[in-house]
Each structure stands twice: as structure tokens, then as C-alpha cells.
Design a protein around this motif. Sequence first.
Motif, short mmCIF file in Angstrom:
data_model
loop_
_atom_site.label_atom_id
_atom_site.label_comp_id
_atom_site.label_asym_id
_atom_site.label_seq_id
_atom_site.Cartn_x
_atom_site.Cartn_y
_atom_site.Cartn_z
N LEU A 135 98.23 -27.84 53.60
CA LEU A 135 97.09 -27.42 54.41
C LEU A 135 97.01 -25.90 54.48
N ALA A 136 98.14 -25.24 54.59
CA ALA A 136 98.14 -23.78 54.64
C ALA A 136 97.60 -23.20 53.33
N ASP A 137 97.93 -23.80 52.21
CA ASP A 137 97.42 -23.34 50.93
C ASP A 137 95.91 -23.56 50.81
N MET A 138 95.42 -24.68 51.32
CA MET A 138 93.99 -24.96 51.23
C MET A 138 93.18 -24.06 52.15
N LEU A 139 93.72 -23.74 53.31
CA LEU A 139 92.97 -22.97 54.29
C LEU A 139 93.16 -21.46 54.14
N ARG A 140 94.03 -21.05 53.25
CA ARG A 140 94.27 -19.63 53.05
C ARG A 140 93.01 -18.96 52.51
N ASP A 141 92.81 -17.73 52.90
CA ASP A 141 91.65 -16.96 52.45
C ASP A 141 91.73 -16.78 50.94
N SER A 154 102.05 -29.68 55.88
CA SER A 154 101.67 -28.41 56.50
C SER A 154 101.56 -27.29 55.46
#
Length: 169
Positions: A22-28, A19
Amino acid sequence: MATLLYNTRPSLRPSRALSTMLADMLRDPQTAPAQPVPTFTPAADILETATGFELHLALPGVKKDAVHIDFLDGQLVVSGDRPNPAAVAKAAAAPATEASSTPAEAAPETPAAPTFRRTETNYGAFNRRFRLPETVNVKAIGAELTDGILRVTLPFDTEKVTTQHIEIR
């Protein structure tokens, strides 16, 4: 005889939880600026109906007095201004402090101007130009600003001939 294979390498698990990855990849990847830019281009949608075109411009928070629509040299020009709240608050506070000329007079407390921490909306002057086709009746163009959407109706000119079949004699 069956062959047995052993994996001698250590387990290749990620060191962080899935998780978090994924948060790092999807961060703006682009951070929003703290101060708004002085100009912007409003988003526009152009629709074609049976009677003509419709132009929808997203202008949230813009008063209809601040929008100007002109037709110049075959182009529809929509311009105006959306003031940012920090500049409006500073302008409102400035006359109150300048009005008291003597230090003995107690100036009324005015709230401090807000400080932008992150901006994702646009403020400032805007200007959009749209080249109109010859089939638009310029004299019948209408505009309406409701709920932050400027709707410009561009009806077809029914008197102009755009296509015609010519028979050979």
C-alpha cells in the motif's frame, strides 16, 4: 456422494507485507524538484456574493509591496514576485564579501545560503489574468492582503442595466 476438490497450487500470497504494498501504491509518483522554478501560477478561488464577486489568491509569504493589480482591456491582471530564500541569502552575503577590498580586513562571518533539498512551494514571478464581466464596477474594485490571501472585491455596477423586460404594445 460428495465431491472433494483439492488445491494443488501453492498459496498465492504476496511476498511482501500488505502495508509495504500500500505504501508503494500511494507514494507520490513524481518526485519534487530540488530547485524551485522561476515562475508560478498562484491558486485562485472566485466567489459570487449578492453584491459582487470576490477573488481569493493564495500568496503565502508575499509582501503587499510586491503585488501589482491592474485593469487592462477588460481584464484584471495580478502580478508580482515571491523571492526564494536561497537567492535572498546569496544576495545579502554578496555585498558583505565585496565590501572588504583588502585581505587584511577580517570580513564578518555570514551564514551560508540555504540549499534546497526538496521544494513543494512556489517562488519567483507570478502573473494571473481574469476576464471581468461587464457587470463589474471597475472603479470600485478593492484589494486586501492578509494571512497570505489576496482578497480582491469586484462589486456589481448597480447603474448598468443587464436585463430588462420590454413590453409589446
